[in-house]
Write a protein that holds these residues in place. Structure first.
Motif, PDB file in Angstrom:
ATOM      1  N   ILE A   7     -87.316 -61.054  41.850  1.00  0.00           N
ATOM      2  CA  ILE A   7     -88.411 -60.919  42.804  1.00  0.00           C
ATOM      3  C   ILE A   7     -87.882 -61.219  44.200  1.00  0.00           C
ATOM      4  O   ILE A   7     -87.246 -62.248  44.417  1.00  0.00           O
ATOM      5  CB  ILE A   7     -89.566 -61.870  42.444  1.00  0.00           C
ATOM      6  N   GLU A   8     -88.112 -60.319  45.121  1.00  0.00           N
ATOM      7  CA  GLU A   8     -87.697 -60.464  46.516  1.00  0.00           C
ATOM      8  C   GLU A   8     -88.908 -60.866  47.358  1.00  0.00           C
ATOM      9  O   GLU A   8     -90.017 -60.985  46.852  1.00  0.00           O
ATOM     10  CB  GLU A   8     -87.129 -59.131  47.026  1.00  0.00           C
ATOM     11  N   VAL A   9     -88.685 -61.024  48.654  1.00  0.00           N
ATOM     12  CA  VAL A   9     -89.794 -61.333  49.558  1.00  0.00           C
ATOM     13  C   VAL A   9     -90.672 -60.098  49.722  1.00  0.00           C
ATOM     14  O   VAL A   9     -90.233 -58.973  49.499  1.00  0.00           O
ATOM     15  CB  VAL A   9     -89.281 -61.799  50.947  1.00  0.00           C
ATOM     16  N   LYS A  10     -91.916 -60.321  50.123  1.00  0.00           N
ATOM     17  CA  LYS A  10     -92.835 -59.198  50.318  1.00  0.00           C
ATOM     18  C   LYS A  10     -92.443 -58.406  51.554  1.00  0.00           C
ATOM     19  O   LYS A  10     -91.870 -58.937  52.504  1.00  0.00           O
ATOM     20  CB  LYS A  10     -94.269 -59.703  50.455  1.00  0.00           C
ATOM     21  N   SER A  11     -92.778 -57.144  51.529  1.00  0.00           N
ATOM     22  CA  SER A  11     -92.489 -56.265  52.663  1.00  0.00           C
ATOM     23  C   SER A  11     -93.453 -56.561  53.807  1.00  0.00           C
ATOM     24  O   SER A  11     -94.421 -57.312  53.650  1.00  0.00           O
ATOM     25  CB  SER A  11     -92.623 -54.795  52.244  1.00  0.00           C
ATOM     26  N   GLN A  71     -96.338 -55.810  50.400  1.00  0.00           N
ATOM     27  CA  GLN A  71     -96.083 -55.299  49.059  1.00  0.00           C
ATOM     28  C   GLN A  71     -94.901 -56.059  48.468  1.00  0.00           C
ATOM     29  O   GLN A  71     -93.889 -56.273  49.144  1.00  0.00           O
ATOM     30  CB  GLN A  71     -95.774 -53.810  49.112  1.00  0.00           C
ATOM     31  N   GLN A  72     -95.043 -56.443  47.212  1.00  0.00           N
ATOM     32  CA  GLN A  72     -93.984 -57.203  46.544  1.00  0.00           C
ATOM     33  C   GLN A  72     -92.767 -56.314  46.341  1.00  0.00           C
ATOM     34  O   GLN A  72     -92.872 -55.211  45.830  1.00  0.00           O
ATOM     35  CB  GLN A  72     -94.484 -57.722  45.201  1.00  0.00           C
ATOM     36  N   GLN A  73     -91.612 -56.818  46.754  1.00  0.00           N
ATOM     37  CA  GLN A  73     -90.357 -56.094  46.563  1.00  0.00           C
ATOM     38  C   GLN A  73     -89.587 -56.719  45.405  1.00  0.00           C
ATOM     39  O   GLN A  73     -89.697 -57.912  45.140  1.00  0.00           O
ATOM     40  CB  GLN A  73     -89.498 -56.170  47.830  1.00  0.00           C
TER      41      GLN A  73
END
Length: 75
Positions: free
Chosen positions: A61-65, A69-71
């Motif tokens: 799981i990355e940081v949100k854009s 939006q979840q990246q």
């Protein structure tokens, strides 16, 4: 939810290290045909799968854009 199964299957077509959003796992017209509420539900269910199920060893799981939006990134 059938769309969740399709999204999970589509992850195998990504290259390791590739960043993506849930909507990237669908053809543009398929994503656009989903109701907004269904898109949000799909995003929540996908995040739950990544955190708690089979996908947690395959996806990070990355940081949100900037559009909130979840990246994700395929490991």
């Amino acid at each position: 939810m059938e769309c969740l199964k399709l999204a999970i299957q589509e992850v195998q077509n990504l290259d390791p290290g590739e960043k993506f959003l849930v909507k990237d796992l669908f053809k543009g017209y398929e994503w656009n045909r989903l109701a907004i509420g269904d898109r949000r539900l799909l995003g929540s269910l996908f995040l739950h799968e990544v955190k708690n199920r089979d996908l947690k060893d395959k996806i990070k799981i990355e940081v949100k854009s900037s559009a909130n939006q979840q990246q994700y990134i395929k490991i």
